[in-house]
Design a protein around this motif. Sequence first.
Motif, PDB file in Angstrom:
ATOM      1  N   SER A 146     -24.165  29.324  86.138  1.00 33.97           N
ATOM      2  CA  SER A 146     -22.731  29.521  86.311  1.00 33.97           C
ATOM      3  C   SER A 146     -22.136  28.157  86.630  1.00 33.97           C
ATOM      4  O   SER A 146     -22.732  27.375  87.380  1.00 33.97           O
ATOM      5  CB  SER A 146     -22.447  30.498  87.452  1.00 33.97           C
ATOM      6  N   VAL A 148     -18.502  25.737  87.525  1.00 35.36           N
ATOM      7  CA  VAL A 148     -17.094  25.621  87.925  1.00 35.36           C
ATOM      8  C   VAL A 148     -16.765  24.143  88.079  1.00 35.36           C
ATOM      9  O   VAL A 148     -17.549  23.380  88.649  1.00 35.36           O
ATOM     10  CB  VAL A 148     -16.817  26.353  89.253  1.00 35.36           C
ATOM     11  N   PRO A 158     -15.344  22.952  78.885  1.00 33.53           N
ATOM     12  CA  PRO A 158     -14.911  24.347  78.685  1.00 33.53           C
ATOM     13  C   PRO A 158     -15.465  25.300  79.742  1.00 33.53           C
ATOM     14  O   PRO A 158     -16.183  26.254  79.429  1.00 33.53           O
ATOM     15  CB  PRO A 158     -15.461  24.664  77.287  1.00 33.53           C
ATOM     16  N   PHE A 159     -15.124  25.028  81.021  1.00 34.45           N
ATOM     17  CA  PHE A 159     -15.593  25.871  82.111  1.00 34.45           C
ATOM     18  C   PHE A 159     -14.416  26.285  82.994  1.00 34.45           C
ATOM     19  O   PHE A 159     -13.324  25.720  82.900  1.00 34.45           O
ATOM     20  CB  PHE A 159     -16.624  25.122  82.963  1.00 34.45           C
ATOM     21  N   ASP A 160     -14.648  27.261  83.865  1.00 38.15           N
ATOM     22  CA  ASP A 160     -13.633  27.634  84.843  1.00 38.15           C
ATOM     23  C   ASP A 160     -13.320  26.425  85.721  1.00 38.15           C
ATOM     24  O   ASP A 160     -14.214  25.650  86.077  1.00 38.15           O
ATOM     25  CB  ASP A 160     -14.131  28.781  85.717  1.00 38.15           C
ATOM     26  N   THR A 161     -12.039  26.267  86.076  1.00 34.57           N
ATOM     27  CA  THR A 161     -11.593  25.079  86.808  1.00 34.57           C
ATOM     28  C   THR A 161     -10.640  25.463  87.936  1.00 34.57           C
ATOM     29  O   THR A 161      -9.787  26.331  87.768  1.00 34.57           O
ATOM     30  CB  THR A 161     -10.869  24.102  85.861  1.00 34.57           C
ATOM     31  N   SER A 309     -18.673  34.387  89.601  1.00 32.62           N
ATOM     32  CA  SER A 309     -19.400  34.213  88.338  1.00 32.62           C
ATOM     33  C   SER A 309     -20.872  34.603  88.477  1.00 32.62           C
ATOM     34  O   SER A 309     -21.443  35.257  87.601  1.00 32.62           O
ATOM     35  CB  SER A 309     -19.281  32.767  87.855  1.00 32.62           C
ATOM     36  N   LYS A 317     -20.785  28.526  78.921  1.00 40.82           N
ATOM     37  CA  LYS A 317     -19.384  28.277  78.578  1.00 40.82           C
ATOM     38  C   LYS A 317     -18.685  29.599  78.279  1.00 40.82           C
ATOM     39  O   LYS A 317     -18.999  30.263  77.298  1.00 40.82           O
ATOM     40  CB  LYS A 317     -19.306  27.351  77.361  1.00 40.82           C
ATOM     41  N   PRO A 318     -17.717  30.002  79.116  1.00 41.52           N
ATOM     42  CA  PRO A 318     -17.042  31.279  78.887  1.00 41.52           C
ATOM     43  C   PRO A 318     -16.133  31.219  77.663  1.00 41.52           C
ATOM     44  O   PRO A 318     -15.642  30.152  77.288  1.00 41.52           O
ATOM     45  CB  PRO A 318     -16.217  31.483  80.170  1.00 41.52           C
ATOM     46  N   PRO A 321     -12.061  30.176  79.417  1.00 45.21           N
ATOM     47  CA  PRO A 321     -12.160  29.535  80.735  1.00 45.21           C
ATOM     48  C   PRO A 321     -10.917  29.797  81.573  1.00 45.21           C
ATOM     49  O   PRO A 321      -9.788  29.751  81.083  1.00 45.21           O
ATOM     50  CB  PRO A 321     -12.281  28.042  80.390  1.00 45.21           C
ATOM     51  N   ARG A 322     -11.125  30.061  82.861  1.00 41.43           N
ATOM     52  CA  ARG A 322     -10.023  30.329  83.777  1.00 41.43           C
ATOM     53  C   ARG A 322      -9.558  29.040  84.456  1.00 41.43           C
ATOM     54  O   ARG A 322     -10.359  28.160  84.729  1.00 41.43           O
ATOM     55  CB  ARG A 322     -10.456  31.351  84.835  1.00 41.43           C
ATOM     56  N   GLN A 323      -8.254  28.966  84.729  1.00 40.27           N
ATOM     57  CA  GLN A 323      -7.668  27.841  85.449  1.00 40.27           C
ATOM     58  C   GLN A 323      -7.010  28.383  86.717  1.00 40.27           C
ATOM     59  O   GLN A 323      -6.067  29.173  86.644  1.00 40.27           O
ATOM     60  CB  GLN A 323      -6.614  27.134  84.595  1.00 40.27           C
TER      61      GLN A 323
END
Length: 340
Positions: A146, A148, A158-161, A309, A317-318, A321-323
Amino acid sequence: MERPSQKLIAKTLGISTAAVSLALRDTGTISKELSEKVKETARALGYRPNPMLSSLASKRFRESDTPLSIPLVLLDFVEKDSSYRRELKTRAEELGYTLSPIEAKSLEKYANPSLTLYNRGVQGIILLGPIPQGSFREDFNWDDFSVVQCGRFLEPLPFDTVRPNIFQAMKLIFTKVLERGYRRIGFALGRHDPLLEDDESRISAALGLREVYCEAKDHIPPYFGSFTDTNALVKWAKDNKPDCIIGFHIGQCATLVEAGIKVPEDTAFACLHLNGAPYLGDARNLRIAGMEQQLQEIAYQSVNLMDQSIRHHVRGKPALPRQVLVPSYWVDGDSLPDRS
């Protein structure tokens, strides 16, 4: 008929319930073949996880005197000390994780960095940027972890940030300056080298807000030059004589004062990044107005997102990706007197 449960799955396959639990959660060192067999058996028996039991298990996990201490890694691309590190570690420990900082450049000594981390039982990676381009080899297997991103970055992977809400900070500081009666507003936002994505966001927000809320006669050219070129900053301020400068950091205000520009008499000053040190380091002990980023909250939410996650088995890589954007807050100061 016996109710479908992890115990029944274990009994059917002749394995332990712990192995069933790990297989269903895609954690631990369970082989891919056994994991698939467990899932197939679960589907055949009609097993469904109980959300209430999962919640109770999570509560026991967090409140246990002997937490599981699931290993996480902080891949650190920040050369100097970062305010995020302590907060990330604290929140991780609160949730039952062990967060181990690793300098990103040290991974190069491993023949297969991702396999090395995987064999250590690492479940998640927090990236602390800005991350230089080409920092990761093409063979790094993100699908085992997982991931972040925390804070600023050159270009987002390209990951959650989780990061500061740059537009919100720009709009709030600009609004405060307008409310205090300033109109010839000079933006001295500077720029990093190489250019960060948040540089682009700040510059775009500044020009857009000025265009919408300031009359054309009050427009003055912004200073978007290098942070290190102090002579260019001073020349820009003396040539354009803004009634207020919105600067990037408090050091710019010190540079102007050292060059003979009086703050706030000649020009008021508001700072985008006070970073917990709002006083100008001169004999007058001038308190600077401006914005404080909520670094503790950014770190807190980064670990929360990582925890989410891991619990929901989101690896690699989702697709989307969430921000998570954390707002900054305003701090009043003597450098921006009310002239309205």
